[in-house]
Design an enzyme around this catalytic site. Structure first.
Site, PDB file in Angstrom:
ATOM      1  N   GLU A  86       0.793  -1.223   0.000  1.00  0.00           N
ATOM      2  CA  GLU A  86       0.000   0.000   0.000  1.00  0.00           C
ATOM      3  C   GLU A  86       0.829   1.278   0.000  1.00  0.00           C
ATOM      4  O   GLU A  86       0.391   2.285  -0.553  1.00  0.00           O
ATOM      5  CB  GLU A  86      -0.948  -0.008   1.225  1.00  0.00           C
ATOM      6  CG  GLU A  86      -1.917  -1.168   1.259  1.00  0.00           C
ATOM      7  CD  GLU A  86      -2.903  -1.143   0.102  1.00  0.00           C
ATOM      8  OE1 GLU A  86      -3.263  -0.041  -0.354  1.00  0.00           O
ATOM      9  OE2 GLU A  86      -3.278  -2.229  -0.373  1.00  0.00           O
ATOM     10  N   SER A 502     -47.523 -26.464  44.905  1.00  0.00           N
ATOM     11  CA  SER A 502     -47.086 -26.582  46.297  1.00  0.00           C
ATOM     12  C   SER A 502     -45.785 -25.852  46.598  1.00  0.00           C
ATOM     13  O   SER A 502     -45.357 -25.807  47.753  1.00  0.00           O
ATOM     14  CB  SER A 502     -46.937 -28.060  46.680  1.00  0.00           C
ATOM     15  OG  SER A 502     -48.186 -28.706  46.639  1.00  0.00           O
TER      16      SER A 502
END
Length: 879
Positions: A86, A502
């Site tokens: 680059e 319960s």
């Protein structure tokens, strides 16, 4: 000389005009140029990550995947690859490469096309942060000015680090760290040279050069990168040759999830959204650490999944997903079922059948066809799609979605009797073709008893949830919201309000203790028949087992989960007082039924609410608040938020909340906030004692005083004394529960159908499974028989979780508060007694509430004498 002077003047004029032009452009564009000062403190969009308490990655949220790295964390070869490709003069130019600009200008003059951009790495970064990719002269001029400014503000290394972390590199990967993970499933430090060159090449055009979507273009681009590295002397010819010929190994990888726990990840995600908003939560790189240890979460998930399959499979097989092909019917001899698991055929002189020399198998699908069909089938949890390719007498062979050929023996098939409805199953299978035939598309999973083997399976109809808390501070230790988050994101642990049955009774009994009842109080366990004259409807509640014991002690009433005792306690305390007392446990009084059905569990609560209520009983009466997030760290690993939970601490009550808590109760010496007390410690202890009774066998078989609590399997399988718990079953077993705890851990398990009209039903015996291991399967497993209830459907998940969670944890007695005493009472009447035989026992009382009357001789009931006529004086265990 006469030619030199005009040329020199022309050159000077050109320079001045050039400078003036540049200055003019700068003055003209300056108001439009962004400030590059923001790059000094730039925040790259980084996903949020969710971790377990011990640092294992659970999930990642955010559109952009980024793993920010400092320059020294990036391999030098990768840096060299990017620079060589680059911007090879990056460290030499001031942000604008004049040679590159001149080269681009010449190309434009010669070809008339804008083919070369001449952008330096700095200019690319400027475009990425502040501009678009449009090829326009004015954009390029802006790019130059911004790049120059950037070089004044930032160092070269800072610019390079930003470049390597910001750029999009395909498949939502931003920066080289994320690209290494997405394409290769590696940390960037572990990449090979060929992989580094591939990633470096992506900067030019990630959409058309990435190795997943365009592998050939990626290879060509990789070669260019490696040639540039060779030209710049970053690599040797040998390294080049090796890397350029390397195969393409890239494939799409997800985040490195170490613990799959989507329900708690989703809870944490939404809490972060509520705290910071969606955009900030997903992009600022927060690391969220939960209170949940990875091992505890795994224990809970494994327990829930196995329990769901156990329930689902003992109710029968609903058949394959579909039939891919049918074997053609041929004029063949009928096979007979044999005992040696082989097929035999017989012929007689009077009846001959045609048997072809070559069996036609063209109707069967090949592997490619089967794989195509299997790839369309969703996988959930441990389930793997497969196709039956062959059946034998008591085994089958399958081809799995993973491309494996697997044989499943009779142990993996025998459970699969036909499902008729929730309460009925068909006959036990005798041969494999009673279950499936060749060409069936099915699910298989690894066997629970031997993970090296496989068994036939199916996607469960039933649902479940599980919650575990630290009772001292409310920290969530484990949470499961269902069988599969990917099949249903509905979190049943926090969102499903189901009737608790319960499971409500310990809270009812707590209210009774506050109203003067004791564990030795006698309540009549007798039928109730209450008529409503206005409606003409009679309410006739029943005990779940249909049995009535007459007058019994309150401890026995809870241990046996007697509905009549609970209703009579509610009547004795008063409905309004019961509701007021239940609100102490965090239950919303507006959502509780305002009638007597409340005593037997008609209230609807979430598993999280139930577990929180039991945490208050466990910790001695402190209202702790459940919480999931322990701390939040920013992208720099700095803590930005830390949970400060209120804690349960008996020894802290006498001190200021600003003082340090006792180390034995808080596990640290930090400043703590004391949770509010909502229940007397004596009340909490006595309820815990009654719940302990429910998990064991009580009395003596020899002396006819033996009875079992409804959760007796827990103690038999866990072999611990420091456990307390309560089963829960609603009418028609539409909801089943088990909640319980050890001194430092609370857990609640729920099982039911999402369709609330369905009952969990009942099962008949599968004789093969019962014969295989009757003791194991009668206690816990997929061969339990009879009606489903809390002990059969919900408790096994709790037991399996606790087996793992408490493995290696020493037993620890429950905290006994001050003003608790024990006295010897008569087993039948609850009065004081001087007898020391099996008709008496020791009982706990809050000081001042113990009985004052002694039992009369004529009131003593000795079941052994009544039945055997033989007096005994041998003492037995207390309680």
């Amino acid at each position: 000389m006469k030619y030199f002077k005009p040329l020199f003047i022309a050159f000077l004029v050109s320079v001045v005009l050039g400078i003036a032009t540049i200055a003019g452009f700068y003055i003209y564009l300056k108001p439009q140029l962004p400030s590059v000062e923001v790059l000094k403190d730039v925040h790259l969009q980084t996903p949020m990550k969710i971790y377990s308490h011990d640092g294992k990655l659970i999930s990642q949220f955010g559109v952009k995947r980024r793993i920010p790295l400092t320059l020294d964390q990036i391999p030098q070869q990768l840096i060299d690859a990017v620079l060589a490709t680059e911007d090879s003069r990056f460290y030499e130019h001031p942000g604008i490469d004049i040679i590159g600009v001149m080269r681009a200008a010449v190309n434009l003059i010669v070809t008339g096309e804008k083919g070369q951009g001449a952008s330096t790495l700095t200019m690319q970064l400027a475009r990425g942060f502040f501009l678009t990719r449009e090829k326009a002269y004015i954009r390029k001029i802006k790019e130059i000015f911004i790049a120059w400014h950037m070089e004044q503000v930032l160092t070269k290394d800072e610019i390079l680090a930003l470049y390597l972390n910001k750029n999009e590199l395909g498949h939502r990967a931003f920066g080289v760290g994320a690209a290494a993970q997405v394409y290769y499933g590696k940390n960037v430090q572990d990449l090979t040279l060929a992989e580094m060159a591939t990633i470096a090449g992506l900067h030019q055009a990630p959409s058309i050069l990435n190795p997943i979507s365009h592998p050939q273009r990626s290879v060509a681009r990789r070669r260019i990168v490696l040639l540039r590295m060779l030209d710049e002397n970053y690599i040797t010819r040998e390294q080049y040759e090796q890397a350029v010929s390397a195969p393409v190994t890239a494939k799409l990888h997800g985040a490195e999830i170490e613990l799959s726990a989507p329900y708690i990840a989703d809870m944490a995600y939404h809490e972060m959204i509520d705290r910071y908003g969606k955009e900030e939560a997903e992009t600022r790189g927060y690391s969220v650490y939960l209170t949940t240890p990875s091992n505890m979460q795994q224990y809970a998930q494994q327990a829930v999944v196995r329990n769901i399959h156990d329930y689902d499979e003992r109710h029968g097989y609903r058949g394959p997903l579909k039939q891919l092909w049918e074997a053609p019917k041929v004029n063949a001899i009928e096979t007979s079922k044999t005992q040696d698991s082989s097929f035999e055929s017989e012929t007689t002189s009077t009846e001959q059948s045609f048997v072809p020399d070559v069996i036609d198998t063209s109707y069967r699908w090949n592997e490619q066809q089967m794989q195509a069909a299997l790839d369309d089938i969703q996988t959930y949890g441990p389930l793997v799609p497969a196709v039956v390719t062959e059946t034998a007498q008591q085994s089958i062979k399958v081809f799995s979605q993973r491309g494996q050929h697997i044989e499943i023996d009779w142990d993996g098939l025998a459970w699969a009797r036909p499902f008729i409805n929730d309460a009925r199953q068909g006959p036990d299978p005798e041969i494999a073709t009673d279950i499936v035939t060749e060409g069936a598309l099915i699910y298989i999973r690894k066997r629970d008893d031997d993970p090296s083997l496989w068994q036939l399976s199916q996607f469960p109809d039933v649902s479940s949830a599980f919650v575990s808390l630290n009772p001292k501070n409310g920290a969530i230790q484990a949470l499961v919201g269902g069988y599969s988050f990917y099949q249903s994101q509905f979190n049943r642990a926090t969102q499903a309000k189901r009737q608790v049955g319960s499971n409500i009774k310990p809270f009812i009994y707590s209210a009774a203790l506050d109203s003067g009842y004791t564990l030795a109080s006698i309540i009549n366990d007798a039928p109730i028949n209450q008529s409503d004259r206005e409606s003409g409807i009679a309410w006739r509640p029943k005990n779940s087992d249909g049995k009535y014991d007459g007058p019994i002690r309150m401890r026995v009433g809870l241990g046996k989960s007697k509905n009549m005792v609970s209703i009579r306690l509610l009547r004795g305390v008063g409905l309004d007082n019961i509701i007021s007392h239940l609100s102490r446990f965090g239950f919303n009084p507006k959502e509780l039924p305002h009638d007597e059905t409340l005593a037997i569990g008609s209230a609807s609560l979430t598993p999280m609410e139930v577990a929180t209520g039991f945490a208050i009983i466990n910790n001695g009466g402190f209202a702790v608040t459940p919480y999931l997030i322990e701390r939040i760290e920013d992208i720099d690993n700095q803590i930005v938020w830390q949970a400060e939970p209120e804690i349960a601490c008996h020894k802290c009550e006498s001190n200021s909340t600003d003082e340090k808590a006792d180390n034995s109760e808080t596990d640290n010496n930090s400043h703590v906030k004391l949770a509010p007390r909502v229940l007397d410690p004596q009340n909490a202890f006595l309820v815990t004692e009654m719940m302990r009774t429910g998990l064991r066998a009580n009395g003596s078989w020899t002396y006819k005083t033996y009875w079992q609590g409804t959760g007796w399997r827990a103690r038999n399988l866990l072999h611990r004394e420091d456990l307390a718990g309560k089963t829960g079953t609603t009418n028609d077993a539409k909801d089943t529960w088990f909640s319980g705890f050890s001194p430092d851990l609370v857990a609640t398990s729920w099982v039911g159908f999402d369709n609330m009209s369905r009952s969990l039903g009942r099962t008949s015996a599968n004789q093969y499974l019962l014969n295989k291991n009757p003791q194991k399967y009668n206690w816990i497993g997929n061969a339990m028989v009879g009606g489903e209830d809390g002990a059969r459907a919900a408790q096994p998940a709790w037991i399996r979780f606790m087996q793992k969670a408490l493995d290696g944890v020493p037993e620890k007695p429950f905290f006994i508060p001050d003003n608790i005493i024990t006295v010897r009472v008569d087993r039948t009447t609850g009065k004081l007694t001087q007898r020391t035989d099996h008709t008496s026992l020791f009982e706990y009382f809050k000081k001042g509430t113990e009985p004052t009357q002694y039992v009369r001789p004529d009131e003593v009931y000795d079941p052994y004498i009544e039945d055997e006529g033989q007096p005994q004086s041998e003492p037995e265990d207390i309680f």
